[in-house]
Scaffold this motif. Structure first.
Motif, PDB file in Angstrom:
ATOM      1  N   PRO A 191       0.845  -1.195   0.000  1.00 14.43           N
ATOM      2  CA  PRO A 191       0.000   0.000   0.000  1.00 14.43           C
ATOM      3  C   PRO A 191       0.880   1.243   0.000  1.00 14.43           C
ATOM      4  O   PRO A 191       1.737   1.415   0.872  1.00 14.43           O
ATOM      5  CB  PRO A 191      -0.797  -0.118   1.298  1.00 14.43           C
ATOM      6  N   VAL A 192       0.693   2.100  -0.992  1.00  7.80           N
ATOM      7  CA  VAL A 192       1.511   3.304  -1.131  1.00  7.80           C
ATOM      8  C   VAL A 192       0.613   4.535  -1.214  1.00  7.80           C
ATOM      9  O   VAL A 192      -0.550   4.455  -1.604  1.00  7.80           O
ATOM     10  CB  VAL A 192       2.422   3.241  -2.376  1.00  7.80           C
ATOM     11  N   VAL A 193       1.196   5.671  -0.846  1.00  4.27           N
ATOM     12  CA  VAL A 193       0.488   6.941  -0.906  1.00  4.27           C
ATOM     13  C   VAL A 193       1.473   8.023  -1.325  1.00  4.27           C
ATOM     14  O   VAL A 193       2.670   7.920  -1.029  1.00  4.27           O
ATOM     15  CB  VAL A 193      -0.148   7.285   0.466  1.00  4.27           C
ATOM     16  N   GLN A 194       0.996   9.022  -2.034  1.00  4.04           N
ATOM     17  CA  GLN A 194       1.842  10.159  -2.405  1.00  4.04           C
ATOM     18  C   GLN A 194       1.811  11.163  -1.264  1.00  4.04           C
ATOM     19  O   GLN A 194       0.743  11.589  -0.814  1.00  4.04           O
ATOM     20  CB  GLN A 194       1.346  10.814  -3.689  1.00  4.04           C
ATOM     21  N   ALA A 195       2.991  11.521  -0.763  1.00  2.00           N
ATOM     22  CA  ALA A 195       3.060  12.417   0.388  1.00  2.00           C
ATOM     23  C   ALA A 195       4.423  13.076   0.447  1.00  2.00           C
ATOM     24  O   ALA A 195       5.393  12.631  -0.186  1.00  2.00           O
ATOM     25  CB  ALA A 195       2.788  11.651   1.683  1.00  2.00           C
ATOM     26  N   ASP A 196       4.501  14.149   1.223  1.00  2.00           N
ATOM     27  CA  ASP A 196       5.732  14.884   1.500  1.00  2.00           C
ATOM     28  C   ASP A 196       6.224  14.469   2.877  1.00  2.00           C
ATOM     29  O   ASP A 196       5.456  14.453   3.847  1.00  2.00           O
ATOM     30  CB  ASP A 196       5.433  16.389   1.459  1.00  2.00           C
ATOM     31  N   ALA A 197       7.514  14.135   2.978  1.00  2.00           N
ATOM     32  CA  ALA A 197       8.061  13.619   4.240  1.00  2.00           C
ATOM     33  C   ALA A 197       7.999  14.632   5.374  1.00  2.00           C
ATOM     34  O   ALA A 197       8.074  14.246   6.553  1.00  2.00           O
ATOM     35  CB  ALA A 197       9.505  13.168   4.038  1.00  2.00           C
ATOM     36  N   GLU A 198       7.873  15.917   5.062  1.00  4.31           N
ATOM     37  CA  GLU A 198       7.830  16.928   6.112  1.00  4.31           C
ATOM     38  C   GLU A 198       6.470  16.982   6.805  1.00  4.31           C
ATOM     39  O   GLU A 198       6.343  17.567   7.883  1.00  4.31           O
ATOM     40  CB  GLU A 198       8.202  18.295   5.539  1.00  4.31           C
ATOM     41  N   VAL A 199       5.444  16.371   6.186  1.00  2.93           N
ATOM     42  CA  VAL A 199       4.101  16.342   6.787  1.00  2.93           C
ATOM     43  C   VAL A 199       3.518  14.958   6.504  1.00  2.93           C
ATOM     44  O   VAL A 199       2.897  14.730   5.472  1.00  2.93           O
ATOM     45  CB  VAL A 199       3.182  17.435   6.209  1.00  2.93           C
ATOM     46  N   LEU A 200       3.688  14.011   7.424  1.00  7.80           N
ATOM     47  CA  LEU A 200       3.294  12.630   7.180  1.00  7.80           C
ATOM     48  C   LEU A 200       1.802  12.425   7.437  1.00  7.80           C
ATOM     49  O   LEU A 200       1.285  12.850   8.474  1.00  7.80           O
ATOM     50  CB  LEU A 200       4.090  11.688   8.083  1.00  7.80           C
ATOM     51  N   PRO A 201       1.110  11.752   6.514  1.00 11.58           N
ATOM     52  CA  PRO A 201      -0.331  11.528   6.673  1.00 11.58           C
ATOM     53  C   PRO A 201      -0.639  10.257   7.453  1.00 11.58           C
ATOM     54  O   PRO A 201      -1.436   9.407   7.022  1.00 11.58           O
ATOM     55  CB  PRO A 201      -0.793  11.415   5.214  1.00 11.58           C
ATOM     56  N   PHE A 202      -0.005  10.101   8.623  1.00 13.70           N
ATOM     57  CA  PHE A 202      -0.184   8.906   9.437  1.00 13.70           C
ATOM     58  C   PHE A 202      -0.413   9.318  10.890  1.00 13.70           C
ATOM     59  O   PHE A 202       0.050  10.371  11.336  1.00 13.70           O
ATOM     60  CB  PHE A 202       1.036   7.982   9.341  1.00 13.70           C
ATOM     61  N   ALA A 203      -1.090   8.443  11.620  1.00 21.58           N
ATOM     62  CA  ALA A 203      -1.442   8.735  13.004  1.00 21.58           C
ATOM     63  C   ALA A 203      -0.232   8.605  13.928  1.00 21.58           C
ATOM     64  O   ALA A 203       0.764   7.953  13.595  1.00 21.58           O
ATOM     65  CB  ALA A 203      -2.546   7.780  13.462  1.00 21.58           C
ATOM     66  N   ASP A 204      -0.318   9.218  15.086  1.00 16.99           N
ATOM     67  CA  ASP A 204       0.717   9.100  16.105  1.00 16.99           C
ATOM     68  C   ASP A 204       0.916   7.632  16.477  1.00 16.99           C
ATOM     69  O   ASP A 204      -0.060   6.858  16.594  1.00 16.99           O
ATOM     70  CB  ASP A 204       0.330   9.876  17.361  1.00 16.99           C
TER      71      ASP A 204
END
Length: 254
Positions: A102-115
């Motif tokens: 499972p992959v997602v497009q994202a910027d490492a400076e703002v991760l779209p994952f929960a704590d």
């Protein structure tokens, strides 16, 4: 909102992902985990420990070759990259191998994952050389790691900055200051930034990790192995026998 560095590098990798995968895909292997051009393999190095049953995040995954190897080892994996085209290659390899990530497009400076969503995070020459604010990345990694979680990443060895990016003899003679932190940039005919790579000294990396709250637990500088004759950009057997090409930091979220 993407920083200028992130915006430029997203465009560069979208435009160059096809050539990159053609040139380096065999070396990376569709279900392999290689830490750098020296060919150090995670199967032999064991820097991530036993990942079976662990929740693992790959940062700057490209076509997710490393993440796919982690799946074969029983890990529960998520991966992201800033480049949509790289992730299209990941989907292609999923179909070719039958091993899906499972992959997602994202910027490492703002991760779209929960704590505290992951037990382990890793990055093999992923986002870190290309971001303007690595401290933001380290803080985000610490946020998404559970207490006691592990983070391992590889980057170009800082000493390489002082030498030309040339695999031949010219690449053995320093021609710039190791302490010059001006990033390497490429621009188009209109002066727009199209590629940027940032330099940090070894002391900079250590200071940033400490400031983020992560604890450094190890540092590996892989030696160039006998019989490995592949040239990858400025990496080569000639240079690899004289100066380190890769630095691999191991950290813990203590």
């Amino acid at each position: 909102m993407l920083s200028p560095s992130s915006r430029a590098n997203r465009g560069w990798w979208d435009g160059n992902a096809d050539d990159y995968q053609v040139e380096h895909g065999d070396f990376l292997r569709d279900t392999g985990f290689v830490w750098g051009p020296e060919g150090l393999d995670e199967a032999a190095a064991g820097l991530l420990g036993d990942v079976r049953g662990r929740r693992v995040l790959e940062i700057g995954c490209g076509a997710a070759q490393c993440a796919r190897w982690l799946v074969t080892q029983g890990a529960r994996v998520a991966a992201f990259d800033i480049s949509h085209r790289q992730l299209r290659h990941s989907q292609r390899i999923d179909l070719d191998t039958g091993v899906s990530v499972p992959v997602v497009q994202a910027d490492a400076e703002v991760l779209p994952f929960a704590d505290a969503a992951f037990d382990v995070a890793c990055s093999a020459y992923g986002a870190l050389p290309f971001v303007a604010d690595p401290l933001a990345v380290f803080r985000e990694v610490r946020r998404v790691l559970r207490p006691g979680g592990r983070f391992v990443f590889s980057v170009s060895h800082p000493i390489r900055w002082a030498f030309p990016d040339d695999p031949g003899p010219r690449g053995l003679t320093s021609d710039r200051s190791y302490f010059d932190r001006k990033p390497y940039e490429e621009r188009d005919e209109q002066g727009r930034l199209t590629y940027v790579e940032h330099h940090r000294t070894m002391g900079d990396w250590v200071g940033l990790l400490v400031a983020s709250g992560l604890t450094i637990t190890g540092l590996v500088e892989p030696e160039w192995p006998e019989g490995h004759e592949r040239v990858w950009g400025g990496w080569s057997p000639l240079r690899g026998r004289h100066i380190p090409g890769t630095a691999i930091f191991s950290c813990a979220n203590i």
